[in-house]
Design an enzyme around this catalytic site. Structure first.
Site, PDB file in Angstrom:
ATOM      1  CG  HIS A   7       6.347   2.865  94.073  1.00 45.99           C
ATOM      2  ND1 HIS A   7       6.218   4.146  94.518  1.00 45.99           N
ATOM      3  CD2 HIS A   7       7.388   2.335  94.780  1.00 45.99           C
ATOM      4  CE1 HIS A   7       7.140   4.400  95.451  1.00 45.99           C
ATOM      5  NE2 HIS A   7       7.854   3.310  95.618  1.00 45.99           N
ATOM      6  CB  CYS A  48       8.276  -0.677  97.556  1.00 43.06           C
ATOM      7  SG  CYS A  48       9.676   0.349  97.070  1.00 43.06           S
TER       8      CYS A  48
END
Length: 352
Positions: free
Chosen positions: A286, A173
């Site tokens: 994030h 990610c």
């Protein structure tokens, strides 16, 4: 060049879904005709379909109107037999076995590295193109590590319908978020060194972590000791170094993924990358602070224009109103949001 990048996801480009924070996706009209089920489409299998990311695979297939002629719902023996509804049709979850991939063109894997290692090669032998969301094959020579907007050329020669299986690895990610924004600038001015600090949400650790963050928040506000099952310490109203194991060099596994994966995706073993990964008490999406040092000069206005025209990137960079990317603003959206774009005052001659 310093900037903040934010992207919604859990494990790679995908989001996680959970009862804690239900995604707010565009809703289809009751009169909408779904075009996904098509006789000339590929046959698809979703491995780990009952998990948070597996469910998100299905959501993305719907959002993108991805064509398929059939779809298999695959999971562990424990989940086999469960009933699922997808795009108005009922499906029975099947137990994942080596024989699950007969006649399957594309298999989307998100059931953990050990499952990918056990069943991914078996699927490839059956002629299936496997897109793996785990870390199992990312650094294996010969396996393309792909961000479609960044290095699609790595998949050259892999084509559905040829009867030839292949493995495609999905990067971590943090790597995806970073390189979606850094790559267009790298292509213009060549990145020599990259310093990344991440601020990673609960979604990256799965639905159970999201549920625990909500539970802990309630407990702390009520003066109760927090329940710590997923993480070894209080998560609510706190932040801590990413929970990945720490290596002998002092970096944790999450940080080293960013280092190694960047070099592979850019085909540049000389690029210098250092990362610090932090878990923050945010439900999903994030964020990263990224500082870039370039070989060639690159001013901030040019960088901003490059990013505005980059695929999969949206620029949110309003200094006057102090408006920049936030996790809430980008949750359940595909694009990587970029802001705080500015020249690095510690570097000479527009080289940072």
């Amino acid at each position: 060049m310093a900037a903040t990048f934010t992207q919604p996801h859990a494990h790679g480009r995908l989001f996680s879904t959970s009862p804690v924070a239900k995604p707010t996706r565009k809703l289809l009209s009751p009169f909408t005709v779904r075009m996904s089920l098509q006789e000339n489409g590929p046959s698809v299998a979703v491995v780990g379909v009952t998990g948070a990311v597996g469910q998100e695979f299905l959501s993305v297939l719907t959002d993108r109107d991805f064509p398929y002629r059939s779809i298999k719902m695959l999971a562990s023996k424990r989940s086999a037999g469960k009933q699922m509804t997808f795009e108005g049709r009922n499906y029975t979850v099947e137990e994942l076995t080596a024989d699950s991939f007969d006649g399957v063109d594309i298999a989307l894997f998100s059931a953990g590295g050990s499952i990918s290692k056990q069943f991914g090669p078996a699927a490839v032998e059956k002629g299936t193109i496997v897109v793996d969301n785990s870390s199992a094959f990312r650094m294996v020579d010969g396996v393309p590590l792909v961000i479609p907007e960044v290095n699609p050329q790595a998949m050259h020669g892999i084509k559905v319908g040829m009867g030839k299986g292949a493995l495609i690895a999905n990067p971590n990610c943090s790597t995806i978020i970073c390189l979606m924004a850094a790559t267009p600038l790298h292509q213009r001015a060549k990145v020599l060194r990259m310093v990344v600090s991440t601020y990673q949400a609960a979604s990256g650790a799965g639905a159970a972590a999201m549920e625990e963050l909500e539970l802990q928040t309630r407990e702390v506000l009520e003066g109760k000791p927090p329940t710590c099952n997923i993480f070894s310490q209080q998560y609510a109203f706190n932040l801590f170094s990413h929970n990945a194991p720490v290596q002998p060099n002092g970096y944790n596994e999450e940080e080293m993924k960013l280092v190694k994966e960047t070099r592979k995706i850019w085909s540049d073993l000389d690029v210098k990358v250092t990362a610090t990964c932090i878990r923050v008490p945010v439900m999903r999406a994030h964020a990263e602070s990224v500082n870039l040092q370039f070989e060639k000069p690159l001013d901030e206005d040019t960088a901003r224009e490059i990013l505005k025209n980059a695929a999969g990137v949206v620029v949110i960079d309003d200094r006057a109103s102090n408006h920049f990317p936030t996790p809430l603003e980008v949750s359940n959206k595909d694009d990587v949001a970029v802001g705080r774009i500015r020249q690095d005052l510690s570097q000479e001659g527009n080289h940072g």
